[in-house]
Design a protein around this motif. Structure first.
Motif, short mmCIF file in Angstrom:
data_model
loop_
_atom_site.label_atom_id
_atom_site.label_comp_id
_atom_site.label_asym_id
_atom_site.label_seq_id
_atom_site.Cartn_x
_atom_site.Cartn_y
_atom_site.Cartn_z
N PRO A 168 105.19 55.83 28.10
CA PRO A 168 105.56 57.17 27.63
C PRO A 168 105.12 57.44 26.19
CG PRO A 168 107.45 56.07 28.63
CD PRO A 168 106.34 55.07 28.58
N ASN A 169 105.11 56.42 25.35
CA ASN A 169 104.75 56.60 23.94
C ASN A 169 103.24 56.69 23.71
OD1 ASN A 169 107.42 56.50 22.60
ND2 ASN A 169 107.50 54.54 23.65
N ALA A 170 102.44 56.37 24.72
CA ALA A 170 100.99 56.46 24.59
C ALA A 170 100.43 57.71 25.26
CB ALA A 170 100.33 55.21 25.20
N ALA A 171 101.30 58.52 25.88
CA ALA A 171 100.84 59.69 26.63
C ALA A 171 100.05 60.66 25.75
CB ALA A 171 102.04 60.39 27.27
N TRP A 172 100.45 60.82 24.50
CA TRP A 172 99.75 61.74 23.61
C TRP A 172 98.27 61.37 23.49
CZ3 TRP A 172 97.09 60.05 19.43
CH2 TRP A 172 97.36 58.73 19.01
N PHE A 173 97.98 60.07 23.44
CA PHE A 173 96.60 59.61 23.30
C PHE A 173 95.77 60.04 24.51
CE2 PHE A 173 93.38 56.48 24.49
CZ PHE A 173 92.55 56.55 23.39
N ALA A 214 100.47 44.66 22.38
CA ALA A 214 100.16 46.08 22.19
C ALA A 214 101.36 46.94 22.54
CB ALA A 214 98.95 46.47 23.04
N ASN A 215 102.02 46.63 23.64
CA ASN A 215 103.18 47.42 24.04
C ASN A 215 104.34 47.23 23.07
OD1 ASN A 215 105.83 47.72 25.93
ND2 ASN A 215 104.21 49.20 26.36
N GLY A 216 104.40 46.11 22.39
CA GLY A 216 105.46 45.85 21.42
C GLY A 216 105.47 46.81 20.26
N VAL A 217 104.39 47.53 20.06
CA VAL A 217 104.30 48.53 18.99
C VAL A 217 105.38 49.59 19.15
CG1 VAL A 217 102.82 50.43 18.13
CG2 VAL A 217 101.85 48.17 18.56
N TYR A 218 105.80 49.87 20.39
CA TYR A 218 106.72 50.97 20.64
C TYR A 218 108.19 50.61 20.44
CZ TYR A 218 102.44 52.93 22.39
OH TYR A 218 101.15 53.37 22.48
N HIS A 219 108.51 49.35 20.27
CA HIS A 219 109.84 48.88 19.87
C HIS A 219 111.00 49.37 20.73
CE1 HIS A 219 108.01 47.22 16.32
NE2 HIS A 219 107.52 48.40 16.00
N TYR A 220 110.79 49.53 22.02
CA TYR A 220 111.95 49.80 22.84
C TYR A 220 112.25 48.59 23.70
CZ TYR A 220 108.46 51.40 26.24
OH TYR A 220 107.38 51.50 27.06
N ARG A 221 113.47 48.47 24.06
CA ARG A 221 113.94 47.30 24.79
C ARG A 221 113.42 47.31 26.23
NH1 ARG A 221 119.56 44.46 24.59
NH2 ARG A 221 118.74 44.18 22.53
N CYS A 222 112.87 46.20 26.65
CA CYS A 222 112.45 46.02 28.03
C CYS A 222 113.61 45.44 28.82
CB CYS A 222 111.25 45.07 28.11
SG CYS A 222 109.75 45.75 27.42
N VAL A 223 113.60 45.70 30.11
CA VAL A 223 114.64 45.16 30.98
C VAL A 223 114.69 43.64 30.84
CG1 VAL A 223 115.36 44.90 33.38
CG2 VAL A 223 114.44 47.08 32.59
#
Length: 169
Positions: free
Chosen positions: A135-140, A40-49
Motif C-alpha cells: 500500500p505504501n508503494a502505490a504512489w510510485f 526494502a519492505n522494512g522501509v514502511y515500518h508497519y508491523r507484519c503478522v
C-alpha cells in the motif's frame, strides 16, 4: 519501448552515480534476493503478522528464475535491486520489484521499472501485466502510469489492503 520511456531513461541515467547493468539472477541468489525484498519492505515500518509470513510473501523461488525472468540491477558490481516477471494462470505478473533501502527515492526505481517493462514487452511479448503492491508503494506505480484495478487483503497486515495494478505495455 515508448519514446517517452527512452527519454526518461536517458535523463535518469544522468542522475545515478555509477554504471547501471542488469543481469539474469542465478539460483544461488535466491536467499539474498528474498532478504533484499524484506529489507526494502522494512522501509514502511508497519508491523507484519509474522516474520514467517513476510518471508513467504517475498520469497524468490527457483521456479521464478526457471519459468520467468528475474534480473538483478547492479550499480558497478553491487546488487542494488531486482525484478521478477512470471506468468500464472494466463496472467502476466510483476512478481518482485525491490530496491535496497538506501537507493529508494533517488531515481533508481524508475530505471528498474523501465527495464522490467521493456523485458515484459520485448522479451516476453506481453501486452500488459498485473501485480499486487505494498500500500505504501502505490504512489510510485501510479506515477509510472499503472492503473489500480482492485485491491486484496494485505497478507502482511490485515489492517491494510494491497492495491492491484495493471500496466499496458
Amino acid at each position: 519501448m515508448r519514446k517517452w520511456t527512452v527519454v526518461l531513461f536517458i535523463l535518469i541515467m544522468g542522475l545515478v552515480e555509477g554504471k547501471i547493468t542488469f543481469e539474469r539472477a542465478g539460483l544461488d541468489q535466491l536467499e539474498f534476493l528474498t532478504d533484499l525484498g524484506l529489507r526494502a519492505n522494512g522501509v514502511y515500518h508497519y508491523r507484519c503478522v509474522s516474520d514467517e509470513i513476510a518471508r513467504a510473501v517475498f520469497l524468490v523461488e527457483d521456479w521464478h528464475i526457471n519459468d520467468g525472468i528475474v534480473r538483478v540491477m547492479k550499480e558497478d558490481a553491487e546488487i542494488i535491486g531486482f525484478y521478477g516477471l512470471v506468468r500464472d494462470k494466463e496472467i502476466n505478473i510483476l512478481s518482485h520489484f525491490f530496491l535496497e533501502p538506501m537507493y529508494i527515492g533517488k531515481g533508481y526505481g524508475k530505471i528498474l521499472f523501465i527495464e522490467a517493462m521493456r523485458a515484459a514487452k520485448e522479451e516476453l511479448i506481453w501486452e500488459s501485466l498485473q501485480w499486487e503492491s505494498d500500500p505504501n508503494a502505490a504512489w510510485f506505480y501510479r506515477k509510472m502510469g499503472a492503473v489500480q484495478i482492485g485491491e486484496n487483503a494485505c497478507p502482511l497486515n490485515p489492517q491494510y489492503n494491497a492495491p492491484v495494478f495493471l500496466y499496458r505495455l
